[in-house]
Design an enzyme around this catalytic site. Structure first.
Site, short mmCIF file in Angstrom:
data_model
loop_
_atom_site.label_atom_id
_atom_site.label_comp_id
_atom_site.label_asym_id
_atom_site.label_seq_id
_atom_site.Cartn_x
_atom_site.Cartn_y
_atom_site.Cartn_z
N HIS B 153 31.62 66.66 -4.14
CA HIS B 153 31.93 67.63 -5.19
C HIS B 153 30.81 67.63 -6.22
O HIS B 153 29.90 66.80 -6.16
CB HIS B 153 33.27 67.31 -5.88
N HIS B 198 39.53 66.99 -6.12
CA HIS B 198 38.68 68.08 -6.61
C HIS B 198 37.56 68.34 -5.61
O HIS B 198 37.09 67.44 -4.91
CB HIS B 198 38.12 67.83 -8.01
N HIS B 213 26.91 66.24 -12.61
CA HIS B 213 26.61 65.32 -11.51
C HIS B 213 26.98 65.92 -10.17
O HIS B 213 27.82 66.80 -10.08
CB HIS B 213 27.32 63.96 -11.69
N HIS B 245 37.94 56.59 -12.85
CA HIS B 245 38.35 57.76 -13.61
C HIS B 245 39.87 57.80 -13.68
O HIS B 245 40.54 57.55 -12.67
CB HIS B 245 37.88 59.06 -12.94
N TYR B 254 28.31 56.19 -12.13
CA TYR B 254 27.38 57.27 -12.47
C TYR B 254 25.99 56.67 -12.61
O TYR B 254 25.80 55.65 -13.29
CB TYR B 254 27.74 57.92 -13.81
N GLU B 264 26.92 60.57 -8.61
CA GLU B 264 28.09 59.69 -8.60
C GLU B 264 28.29 59.21 -7.16
O GLU B 264 28.09 59.97 -6.21
CB GLU B 264 29.35 60.43 -9.05
#
Lengths: 121, 306
Positions: B153, B198, B213, B245, B254, B264
């Site tokens: 993503h 996501h 990112h 997260h 990160y 990431e």
């Protein structure tokens, strides 16, 4: 004898030791951690450390340095000729005197936060 | 669940300031493979655990950031269907011929109100290395570097996040999985085309077209630790982590590529079904939402982009 490290003087702030093979910003980060950059007027602006994000923009007042790639979005040709650099993307070749381009502003929680003086673009 | 229309992220094209150091980073450190080099110098990369021709494209440029993120749709006729819906929505659609990128069929493209270019394509040739399909061993060649399994993503920064939310949900049939901030003034939105937490996310930012990112999926938390060892060993510029997260629940690091584009690597995350309600984080919990263990944003999260 060839010098292997240099002094990085930050205008009105203090000085840091920087090895010849070390990014100037990284030396400043270490000096800040050691309390050698008091009174830094703002928290040292550290981002990608690789020339892309532009947050560590500085003006070299005097001194020689080796330049590595930095984004033209943040250092234009005019900027470059005027002595501006991204401090993460230069390596010292003499003692340097530089001026940080960061500014302080008060965030919503009263905490000091960093921003570039100009809009990143 | 029948998965139709937009299937998943297909590829992202990144701008890099120096190509040799970028290849070392994405191949030797992240663990991707170089598939080919185009006549214009673009480099095409993939994970050995992906079937399609490539998932990351590197283009030498004078500034860092992203050119385009593309999604794969299920069939060619979907491109015509989406073109009509996108045009009806009021966005201008352009056409990229087959093989503009090697192994990729025709693409349609358009600009979001956040200033990001998005493309859709239906056809991708497969390339080696790829997962085995007959009596499949877990891999053909042992994974290297951080052992990235896929380009997963991207989080993009720009204005008009809520317009992007409306477009992705009502035109591309994505689902909103999570949001940050008050309704009507959202700070960030997380969108899924399938069952992942996501596939793309947007955060409000004054400058258009920015990259926060790109993310690569790892197998587990142990591989996140292994990635941290590689970051330290090779003096890769770290941003934060390993941590977790709150949003998506992903376990994460990160860090930055040699041109300053944030990367990431992450493992885990919840499974999403389209009947699930949206999970929301209010402004008072934004620190925990982004960095669950630290419970506070670092300075770079809101301000450092390419």
């Amino acid at each position: 004898m060839t010098a292997t490290h240099f002094r990085i003087y930050v205008k009105d702030v203090g000085a840091a030791d920087c090895n010849i093979d070390e990014r100037v910003l990284v030396a400043l980060e270490r000096a800040q951690g050691l309390g050698q950059l008091n009174p830094l007027p703002c928290k040292l602006p550290v981002g990608c450390r690789r020339g892309g994000c532009g947050i560590c923009k500085a003006k070299i007042v005097t001194g020689e340095f080796l330049r590595t790639p930095m984004s033209r979005s943040h250092i234009s040709v005019d900027d470059e000729q005027a002595g501006f650099v991204l401090s993460c993307s230069i390596y010292p070749r003499s003692d340097l005197l530089l001026k940080l381009e960061c500014s302080t502003k008060t965030g919503t929680k009263g905490k000091k936060v960093i921003s570039n003086e100009e809009e990143n673009q | 669940m029948a998965h139709t229309g937009v299937l998943r992220p297909g590829f992202i094209q990144l701008r890099v300031l120096d190509m040799p150091s970028a290849i070392t980073h994405y191949v030797d450190r992240i663990g991707l493979h170089q598939v080919s080099e185009g006549p214009d110098g673009r480099i095409y990369l993939k994970s050995a655990d992906e079937f399609d021709h490539h998932s990351v494209v590197l283009r030498r440029a004078d500034s860092a950031g992203m050119d385009v993120m593309a999604f794969k749709v299920a069939k060619d006729s979907d491109l015509d269907r989406f073109e009509k819906r996108i045009t009806d929505y009021g966005y201008v659609v352009d056409h990229i011929p087959p093989e503009e990128q090697p192994g990729i069929g025709r693409r349609i493209g358009f600009m979001l109100e956040s200033g990001h270019r998005i493309e859709l394509f239906a056809h991708a040739e497969q390339s080696d290395p790829k997962p085995l399909t007959l009596n499949p061993d877990v891999w053909d060649y042992e994974p290297h570097g951080m052992r990235a399994r896929r380009f997963d993503h991207a989080l993009l920064y720009g204005p008009n996040v809520e317009k992007n939310l409306d477009f992705f949900c009502n035109v591309l049939d994505f689902s909103c999985t999570e949001t940050v901030g008050p309704t009507g003034n959202l700070i960030a939105v997380f969108l899924s085309a399938g069952m992942k937490a996501h596939d793309i996310a947007f955060a409000n930012y004054p400058s258009p077209g920015k990259l926060h990112h790109i993310s690569f999926e790892l197998e587990n938390w142990n591989d996140v630790g292994h990635a941290a060892d590689i970051i330290a060993r090779y003096d890769i510029s770290i941003d934060i982590g390993p941590t977790r997260h709150g949003i998506t629940r992903g376990q994460t690091i990160y860090f930055f590529d040699p041109s300053g584009n944030r990367n990431e690597v992450f493992a885990g995350g919840f499974t999403f079904y389209p009947d699930h309600p949206i999970r929301t984080w209010d402004e008072g919990h934004v620190g925990k939402a982004i960095f669950y263990y630290e419970r506070v944003l670092n300075d770079a999260f809101l301000s450092v982009v390419t």
